[in-house]
Design an enzyme around this catalytic site. Structure first.
Site, PDB file in Angstrom:
ATOM      1  N   ASP A  18       0.869  -1.163  -0.058  1.00 49.96           N
ATOM      2  CA  ASP A  18       0.043   0.153  -0.050  1.00 49.96           C
ATOM      3  C   ASP A  18       0.922   1.169  -0.016  1.00 49.96           C
ATOM      4  O   ASP A  18       1.877   1.439   0.711  1.00 49.96           O
ATOM      5  CB  ASP A  18      -0.799   0.181   1.231  1.00 49.96           C
ATOM      6  CG  ASP A  18      -2.128   0.983   1.132  1.00 49.96           C
ATOM      7  OD1 ASP A  18      -1.538   2.094   1.165  1.00 49.96           O
ATOM      8  OD2 ASP A  18      -3.081   0.525   1.054  1.00 49.96           O
ATOM      9  N   ARG A  52       0.479   4.190   1.034  1.00 52.76           N
ATOM     10  CA  ARG A  52       0.209   4.957   2.188  1.00 52.76           C
ATOM     11  C   ARG A  52       1.154   4.336   3.333  1.00 52.76           C
ATOM     12  O   ARG A  52       1.035   5.080   4.535  1.00 52.76           O
ATOM     13  CB  ARG A  52      -1.181   5.298   2.522  1.00 52.76           C
ATOM     14  CG  ARG A  52      -2.092   5.661   1.588  1.00 52.76           C
ATOM     15  CD  ARG A  52      -3.487   5.342   1.712  1.00 52.76           C
ATOM     16  NE  ARG A  52      -3.863   3.970   1.663  1.00 52.76           N
ATOM     17  CZ  ARG A  52      -5.011   3.393   2.028  1.00 52.76           C
ATOM     18  NH1 ARG A  52      -5.973   4.248   2.218  1.00 52.76           N
ATOM     19  NH2 ARG A  52      -5.121   2.415   1.767  1.00 52.76           N
ATOM     20  N   CYS A  82      -6.644  -2.039   5.334  1.00 57.01           N
ATOM     21  CA  CYS A  82      -5.956  -2.739   4.269  1.00 57.01           C
ATOM     22  C   CYS A  82      -6.968  -3.195   3.352  1.00 57.01           C
ATOM     23  O   CYS A  82      -7.754  -4.073   3.494  1.00 57.01           O
ATOM     24  CB  CYS A  82      -5.070  -3.779   4.686  1.00 57.01           C
ATOM     25  SG  CYS A  82      -3.980  -4.467   3.770  1.00 57.01           S
TER      26      CYS A  82
HETATM   27 CO    CO Z   1      -2.631  -3.349   2.851  1.00 59.80          CO
END
Ligand code: CO
Length: 210
Positions: free
Chosen positions: A45, A47, A102
């Site tokens: 991810d 972020r 997530c």
């Molecule tokens: Co994730």
């Protein structure tokens, strides 16, 4: 029109100049080699960038990222990173860091088909099945996903503890495994306190009897 990727090249120039301004030897020192103390297994991810959220610098963390921060003991990619980090870089800590919200964890809770990723996420479905009684007591679907995120991290730490790479290291030296979850909402890391260092009484659970 400036192509959007040029932003990255320009950003890199600013990065290099800023670093050299504060320490003219910065890159020369980094070029001599790396001795990171930490191996980070995190989610892909965008972020959750390991260095940025831990306020660390280049050279401090050896990083492996994949969808939903899985440590699957048949994954040659992960195992190669793990072996190199443990045996050659001699990292002192291995951190599995998941994150709330997530997408991988959420996708694993559905039966929608997305492609190859569903096969990868079947590992989280196994974590769900193993903890179904606890999870299905949580009515709110986001809260349930958050708890599955935590349980998933704990499972990945256990997976690491079972690898011969980690077990062999424990025979020779200290090596600590940690499970953390990062809150994208808060910017803060929660330590799940699932520390394993090979010293506690976990033989029956994690250690192979040879
Ligand atoms: Co994730």
């Amino acid at each position: 029109m400036i192509e959007s990727y040029n932003k990255l090249i320009q950003g890199n120039k600013i990065f290099a100049e800023t670093k050299k301004f504060s320490d003219p030897e910065y890159f020369k020192k980094l070029s001599l080699g790396q001795t990171p103390d930490y191996l980070w297994i995190g989610c892909s991810d965008s972020r959750v960038p390991a260095n940025e959220i831990t306020n660390t610098q280049s050279g401090e963390i050896f990083v492996h990222r994949n969808i939903a921060n899985l440590a699957i003991t048949t994954d040659m990619n992960m195992l190669s990173v793990l072996e190199y980090a443990v045996r050659y870089l001699k990292v002192k800590h291995i951190i599995v860091c998941g994150h709330y919200g997530c997408g991988g964890v959420k996708a694993s809770m559905t039966n929608e088909l997305h492609g190859l990723v569903d096969q990868w996420l079947s590992n989280i479905k196994d974590v769900y099945a193993k903890n179904a009684a606890e999870l299905e007591n949580i009515a709110d679907i986001d809260e349930r996903a958050d708890r599955l995120t935590e349980l998933n991290v704990i499972q990945q730490v256990r997976n690491l503890a079972k690898t011969t790479i980690v077990q062999r290291a424990w025979k020779e030296r200290e090596l600590h495994l940690h499970g953390w979850v990062y809150g994208i909402n808060s910017g803060l890391i929660k330590d799940l306190c699932v520390i394993h260092d090979g010293q506690e009484d976990i033989d029956a659970i994690y250690r192979y009897k040879i």
